[in-house]
Design a protein around this motif. Structure first.
Motif, PDB file in Angstrom:
ATOM      1  N   PRO A 137      29.090  -2.226 -37.243  1.00  0.00           N
ATOM      2  CA  PRO A 137      28.296  -3.458 -37.346  1.00  0.00           C
ATOM      3  C   PRO A 137      27.185  -3.348 -38.391  1.00  0.00           C
ATOM      4  CG  PRO A 137      28.597  -2.828 -35.059  1.00  0.00           C
ATOM      5  CD  PRO A 137      29.097  -1.697 -35.887  1.00  0.00           C
ATOM      6  N   GLY A 138      26.520  -2.200 -38.421  1.00  0.00           N
ATOM      7  CA  GLY A 138      25.437  -2.004 -39.386  1.00  0.00           C
ATOM      8  C   GLY A 138      25.949  -1.993 -40.808  1.00  0.00           C
ATOM      9  N   LEU A 139      27.077  -1.309 -41.008  1.00  0.00           N
ATOM     10  CA  LEU A 139      27.657  -1.220 -42.342  1.00  0.00           C
ATOM     11  C   LEU A 139      28.022  -2.615 -42.846  1.00  0.00           C
ATOM     12  CD1 LEU A 139      28.466   0.889 -44.417  1.00  0.00           C
ATOM     13  CD2 LEU A 139      30.760   0.871 -43.461  1.00  0.00           C
ATOM     14  N   CYS A 140      28.630  -3.412 -41.970  1.00  0.00           N
ATOM     15  CA  CYS A 140      29.022  -4.764 -42.364  1.00  0.00           C
ATOM     16  C   CYS A 140      27.785  -5.608 -42.694  1.00  0.00           C
ATOM     17  CB  CYS A 140      29.826  -5.427 -41.258  1.00  0.00           C
ATOM     18  SG  CYS A 140      31.460  -4.733 -41.106  1.00  0.00           S
ATOM     19  N   LEU A 141      26.748  -5.427 -41.894  1.00  0.00           N
ATOM     20  CA  LEU A 141      25.512  -6.160 -42.163  1.00  0.00           C
ATOM     21  C   LEU A 141      24.966  -5.777 -43.535  1.00  0.00           C
ATOM     22  CD1 LEU A 141      23.343  -8.059 -41.135  1.00  0.00           C
ATOM     23  CD2 LEU A 141      22.183  -6.109 -40.114  1.00  0.00           C
ATOM     24  N   LEU A 142      25.002  -4.486 -43.833  1.00  0.00           N
ATOM     25  CA  LEU A 142      24.507  -4.006 -45.125  1.00  0.00           C
ATOM     26  C   LEU A 142      25.295  -4.639 -46.270  1.00  0.00           C
ATOM     27  CD1 LEU A 142      22.930  -2.138 -47.019  1.00  0.00           C
ATOM     28  CD2 LEU A 142      24.546  -0.337 -46.487  1.00  0.00           C
ATOM     29  N   LEU A 143      26.641  -4.602 -46.153  1.00  0.00           N
ATOM     30  CA  LEU A 143      27.479  -5.158 -47.213  1.00  0.00           C
ATOM     31  C   LEU A 143      27.224  -6.662 -47.372  1.00  0.00           C
ATOM     32  CD1 LEU A 143      30.808  -3.261 -46.565  1.00  0.00           C
ATOM     33  CD2 LEU A 143      29.131  -2.897 -48.373  1.00  0.00           C
ATOM     34  N   PHE A 144      27.063  -7.312 -46.240  1.00  0.00           N
ATOM     35  CA  PHE A 144      26.799  -8.740 -46.219  1.00  0.00           C
ATOM     36  C   PHE A 144      25.515  -9.059 -46.997  1.00  0.00           C
ATOM     37  CE2 PHE A 144      25.493 -12.523 -43.579  1.00  0.00           C
ATOM     38  CZ  PHE A 144      26.513 -13.337 -44.024  1.00  0.00           C
ATOM     39  N   VAL A 145      24.485  -8.279 -46.714  1.00  0.00           N
ATOM     40  CA  VAL A 145      23.193  -8.479 -47.373  1.00  0.00           C
ATOM     41  C   VAL A 145      23.316  -8.198 -48.872  1.00  0.00           C
ATOM     42  CG1 VAL A 145      20.886  -7.503 -47.581  1.00  0.00           C
ATOM     43  CG2 VAL A 145      21.786  -8.095 -45.342  1.00  0.00           C
ATOM     44  N   LEU A 146      24.042  -7.136 -49.219  1.00  0.00           N
ATOM     45  CA  LEU A 146      24.231  -6.803 -50.637  1.00  0.00           C
ATOM     46  C   LEU A 146      24.941  -7.949 -51.355  1.00  0.00           C
ATOM     47  CD1 LEU A 146      25.248  -3.040 -50.517  1.00  0.00           C
ATOM     48  CD2 LEU A 146      23.159  -4.001 -51.440  1.00  0.00           C
ATOM     49  N   CYS A 147      25.939  -8.543 -50.690  1.00  0.00           N
ATOM     50  CA  CYS A 147      26.677  -9.650 -51.291  1.00  0.00           C
ATOM     51  C   CYS A 147      25.737 -10.815 -51.586  1.00  0.00           C
ATOM     52  CB  CYS A 147      27.785 -10.130 -50.355  1.00  0.00           C
ATOM     53  SG  CYS A 147      29.225  -9.094 -50.375  1.00  0.00           S
ATOM     54  N   PHE A 148      24.904 -11.127 -50.612  1.00  0.00           N
ATOM     55  CA  PHE A 148      23.981 -12.242 -50.804  1.00  0.00           C
ATOM     56  C   PHE A 148      23.049 -11.989 -51.972  1.00  0.00           C
ATOM     57  CE2 PHE A 148      24.594 -14.930 -47.119  1.00  0.00           C
ATOM     58  CZ  PHE A 148      24.214 -16.125 -47.680  1.00  0.00           C
ATOM     59  N   ASP A 149      22.599 -10.756 -52.064  1.00  0.00           N
ATOM     60  CA  ASP A 149      21.700 -10.410 -53.151  1.00  0.00           C
ATOM     61  C   ASP A 149      22.376 -10.582 -54.501  1.00  0.00           C
ATOM     62  OD1 ASP A 149      19.060  -9.607 -52.479  1.00  0.00           O
ATOM     63  OD2 ASP A 149      19.344  -7.982 -53.923  1.00  0.00           O
ATOM     64  N   ALA A 150      23.643 -10.186 -54.566  1.00  0.00           N
ATOM     65  CA  ALA A 150      24.392 -10.308 -55.821  1.00  0.00           C
ATOM     66  C   ALA A 150      24.534 -11.783 -56.204  1.00  0.00           C
ATOM     67  CB  ALA A 150      25.758  -9.659 -55.680  1.00  0.00           C
ATOM     68  N   VAL A 151      24.817 -12.630 -55.221  1.00  0.00           N
ATOM     69  CA  VAL A 151      24.934 -14.057 -55.502  1.00  0.00           C
ATOM     70  C   VAL A 151      23.593 -14.605 -56.008  1.00  0.00           C
ATOM     71  CG1 VAL A 151      25.333 -16.321 -54.484  1.00  0.00           C
ATOM     72  CG2 VAL A 151      26.778 -14.406 -53.845  1.00  0.00           C
ATOM     73  N   GLY A 152      22.530 -14.181 -55.353  1.00  0.00           N
ATOM     74  CA  GLY A 152      21.200 -14.628 -55.758  1.00  0.00           C
ATOM     75  C   GLY A 152      20.886 -14.229 -57.188  1.00  0.00           C
TER      76      GLY A 152
END
Lengths: 265, 288, 339
Positions: B259-274
């Motif tokens: 769950p933590g790993l997925c959250l991390l990847l999710f956050v990284l994705c958002f940052d990349a979009v931003g």
């Protein structure tokens, strides 16, 4: 005796054009001139004509998106990434354009010592104090931070720092900008004095009138191109001795020549 | 201070050989796609991840359960997808509200002069002067937890940084000649704020919004983990990780890892979009 | 030069202290109202399991004695007065005066937060300088990926990973608390204390390092592109020379500023780390106070942390002006907002 030579030199910048496409914007083209020992060569052009870039190119401190072509030689040896480390500070020195080129958080004496060490010169207190004295700078000036110096003092400090390495070639980038006539005169005669000691001086300036009394030769730059090289003594009378039309137009447009706008330029 | 405007980017590391900007856009597009994939995956999972299956409790990862199962036999992969979907909605909604708060604050302060401006800057100072998490705990304590409380708490705490950026922007715009001349023509500050200033803030708002979402999502997870956020029964990353704590010492590592790993990847994705968005809207960072 | 400096320093300090007082008052008011609108009934929270044995009359009596029936403003004024007199109230869950609870918890948290602060400052600065000085190289990439990924990672998850790896699988460190279970805090040996501190400290440091490193790196790149660094290159300075003489000089202050300004995030991180490792510090007390509805403790901690973080922000802001000679000669107040 040629010290520095630029031949077929050009410069362009890679810039983004829109979102993704990039293009090359040429800034300088076909720049060719030489400086010999004992000579002051003035490089004259309007602000934004790319004069400072010529100085930066000689020292290899252009921004990373700059592309250079042509050649720069010092004593017949090409100036490039390989040879530059041994040349900077030791064989050629730069008088920077503005006070922002000095470290704002260090006292001037310290920066002078850094410059001396970088050029492999003695860094003891007496030698440096004597060197400063030659530029009319005392202990108080040495102890000051750059921003605390007045315009004229700051300019002399930069001259002192540039000359502490005793380099053969001195490139002065707009050394008189922002100075009153008196201080400008001090700086320019210092440069002339250096040339008279068999050093080469490249004087980059926007003011033809200020440069003429001290220069041997004048190179004119307009829109990134050389517009001719003239002997300083040819700027005389109505400019009959001048070879290029641009030089004549420039000469005739000077205040003391009555602001004549040349029609044939 | 970790301003939104100073964030670093990761994309140049992922595809080192392409041109900088092509790379950033490609990364942003891929990440956007991945983000959109999560709600779809959650929807396709149906009741998996929510319905308990006591015949398959605490199963380590295998082909049937990619992320293993938890203490009630729920599939962790489906549960994670559902949790991230919740996070996504909470994050998006909270950030949107937060951006709105920031914009209203800044515009009001711009339109109504010194006193209001001082008040807004004081409010910014007070909000920044308190650890985010403590303020979040306080608000959730006041509202009694649950998705509504979390969203409101996030909305009320994330605006100051964007407000600072926007305030600086407004200060600049207010100095512009045409604003001054509009003022001379007798337009009120309120009319100028809405008519001239607001449209110019849109790019910053948009970028600020997208870059705020990951922050909000991380804080939501932290808050839920501590027991102040979403209900302990709902699928949420914070709940899953808090639950996992009881089983970690027994070596059930998958409960804590995925769950933590997925959250991390999710956050990284958002940052990349931003960052991709910023490349379009903020040419200053796009020059090199 | 010294007199105006001292003067503007005094004026600046007075201004900032006044502002700090206003901020504290504002936070106190907001925190108090939030606690008031909470659905958790303080009397019920106080009684806890004893609730079944207490009748409504007795509850009303307690409410009366606590002044819960008065107007909220009156309650707030009395509470604020008590705080100003040094009476922070009584913690129900720890059954001790709030000031004592906070003091003892503070001393447990101090080594954790303090060391994490120092370590993340030193390591972060070093990593940032190395990365910024070699920007674009592989070492820069490694540092950047590390810092960037960790700055996006949830702190408590990092703590969980560390717990899994070092406490559960490798067994190098204990899984919880500030000392061995069953041993009174006074008897815990120094090495035991250190062993219990290691993992929470690592979790908190890892998080702090990435922030400082990313900022220092960005700052370093900026500095190395400034005219002064450019001119140093023209003077024949080597890269190391430029980094040491110009880079460090200019990057140190922003790093210290970031460090002071990030105290809030550090405390937030410590709440999470303490929760994961059951470390009995201030952060864990915050969570317990919030969950169990211990309003006096929660409010007092809020005020203490606000004071701490705001002073940190203030120091950051003043340092910025004080150390740079260009700004030092000017007015300490000009350009109040640099963030």
């Amino acid at each position: 005796m040629t010290l520095l030579s630029f031949s077929g030199f050009g410069l362009s910048f890679r810039r983004y054009h829109g979102l993704l496409a990039s293009c090359e914007t040429p800034v300088l083209n076909d720049i060719a001139f030489t400086i010999g020992r004992g000579e002051v060569v003035a490089l004259v052009g309007a602000s934004g004509s790319g004069k400072s870039l010529i100085a930066h190119a000689a020292f290899g401190i252009l921004p990373p998106n700059a592309r250079m072509h042509g050649s720069i030689c010092l004593d017949g040896q090409p100036v490039d990434e390989r040879t530059l480390p041994a040349l900077r500070g030791r064989r050629m020195a730069l008088v920077p354009q503005s006070i922002s080129h000095l470290e704002p958080l260090a006292r001037c004496a310290k920066q002078l010592r850094w410059a001396a060490r970088r050029a492999g010169r003695p860094t003891d207190r007496e030698t440096l104090a004597r060197h400063l004295e030659a530029f009319g700078l005392d202990g108080d000036a040495a102890k000051a931070f750059p921003h605390q110096l007045s315009g004229g003092m700051a300019r002399r400090m930069m001259m002192a720092i540039a000359t502490v390495g005793d380099a053969d070639l001195l490139i002065a980038d707009e050394p008189t900008s922002g100075l009153d006539d008196e201080n400008a005169e001090i700086v320019l005669s210092k440069l002339r004095g250096l040339a008279d000691q068999e050093k080469g001086v490249l004087l980059i300036t926007h003011s033809l009138a200020a440069a003429l009394p001290y220069a041997d030769r004048v190179c004119l730059i307009r829109n990134g191109r050389m517009e001719g090289e003239e002997a300083a003594c040819a700027f005389d009378g109505a400019g009959e001795g001048l070879r290029s039309a641009y030089a004549r137009a420039l000469w005739q447009a000077l205040p003391q020549n009555g602001f004549q706008v040349a029609h044939h330029a | 201070m970790a301003e939104l405007g100073e964030r670093q980017t990761l994309e140049p590391l992922i595809l080192p050989r392409m041109d900088n900007r092509v790379r950033s856009f490609a990364a942003a597009a891929v990440c956007l796609f991945l983000i959109l994939l999560i709600p779809v995956a959650a929807l396709m999972a149906g009741s998996a991840g929510v319905a308990p299956d006591f015949t398959a409790r605490l199963v380590p990862p295998d082909w049937a359960h990619w992320f293993g199962t938890d203490q009630m036999g729920r599939d962790m992969f489906a549960r994670t997808a559902k949790a991230l979907t919740t996070s996504l909605w909470v994050g998006l909604f909270a950030s949107a509200c937060s951006v709105l708060i920031a914009v209203v604050m800044v515009l009001v302060s711009a339109a109504s002069g010194r006193w209001m401006d001082a008040l807004v800057s004081l409010a910014i100072d007070a909000t920044i002067g308190l650890p985010h998490l403590v303020l979040l705990i306080l608000i959730c304590f006041a509202l009694g937890g649950g998705p509504f409380a979390v969203t409101l708490a996030l909305a009320l705490t994330h605006w100051p940084r964007l407000a600072r950026i926007l305030r600086a922007e407004v200060m600049q715009i207010k100095q512009a000649d045409y604003i001054i001349s509009a003022r001379h023509f007798g337009k009120s500050w309120a009319a100028i704020a809405v008519g001239h200033v607001l449209p110019q803030l849109v790019p910053q708002m948009l970028v600020g919004f997208v870059l705020m979402v990951p922050h909000a999502i991380l804080h939501e997870a932290s808050l839920t983990f501590l027991g102040f956020g979403l209900e302990p029964t709902s699928p949420a990353i914070g709940v899953m990780l808090a639950d996992s704590m009881r089983y970690l010492t027994a070596g059930k590592w998958w409960l804590g890892l995925f769950p933590g790993l997925c959250l991390l990847l999710f956050v990284l994705c958002f940052d990349a979009v931003g960052n991709g968005l910023r490349l379009i809207f903020d040419p200053r960072t796009a020059q090199t | 030069m010294t007199r105006p400096l001292a003067q503007s320093l005094a004026v600046g300090l007075a201004y900032r202290l006044g502002r700090l007082a206003v901020v504290l008052l504002l936070v106190a008011a907001v925190a108090f109202s939030l606690a008031k609108i909470s659905p958790i009934d303080p009397v019920n929270a106080y009684l806890g399991d004893d609730i079944a044995r207490v009748g409504p009359e007795q509850k009303a009596l307690i409410a009366e004695r606590w002044g819960l029936n008065e107007a909220p403003l009156t309650q707030f004024v009395r509470w604020a007065q008590n705080i100003l007199q040094g009476d922070l109230g009584y913690s129900m869950i720890y059954n001790a005066p709030v000031s004592e609870v906070i003091a003892s918890r503070f001393w447990t948290s101090l080594p954790l937060v303090g060391l994490a602060w120092l370590l993340s400052g030193i390591l972060g600065f070093a990593l940032g300088v190395v990365a910024g000085a070699n920007s674009g190289s592989w070492i820069d990439r490694v540092i950047r990926v590390y810092a960037y990924v960790l700055s996006c990672a949830p702190t408590f998850w990092i703590a969980i990973l560390l717990l899994l790896a070092f406490a559960v699988f490798l067994g190098w460190a204990p899984v919880c608390c500030a000392g061995p279970i069953g041993v009174v805090p006074e008897d815990v040996t120094f090495s035991d204390r250190l062993r219990h501190l290691a993992l929470p400290l690592a979790a908190l440091t890892v998080f702090g390092v990435s922030q400082v490193a990313l900022h220092t790196r960005a700052k370093m790149i900026e500095i190395l592109n400034l005219d002064a660094a450019l001119y140093a290159r023209a003077q024949g300075a080597t890269k190391l020379d430029i980094v040491l003489r110009h880079g460090l000089r200019n990057a140190a202050l922003p790093a210290v500023t970031i460090l002071f300004a990030s105290l809030g995030e550090l405390f937030g991180g410590s709440i999470l780390a303490e929760q994961v490792f059951s470390y009995p510090g201030l952060g864990q007390a915050t969570v317990a106070a919030g969950i169990k509805g211990d309003v006096p403790l929660l409010l007092a901690i809020t005020l203490c942390l606000t004071l701490f973080v705001s002073v940190g922000n203030m120091i950051a802001d003043m340092l910025y002006r004080l150390v740079d000679p260009r700004i030092r000669d000017g007015d300490l107040l000009t350009g109040g907002d640099h963030g």
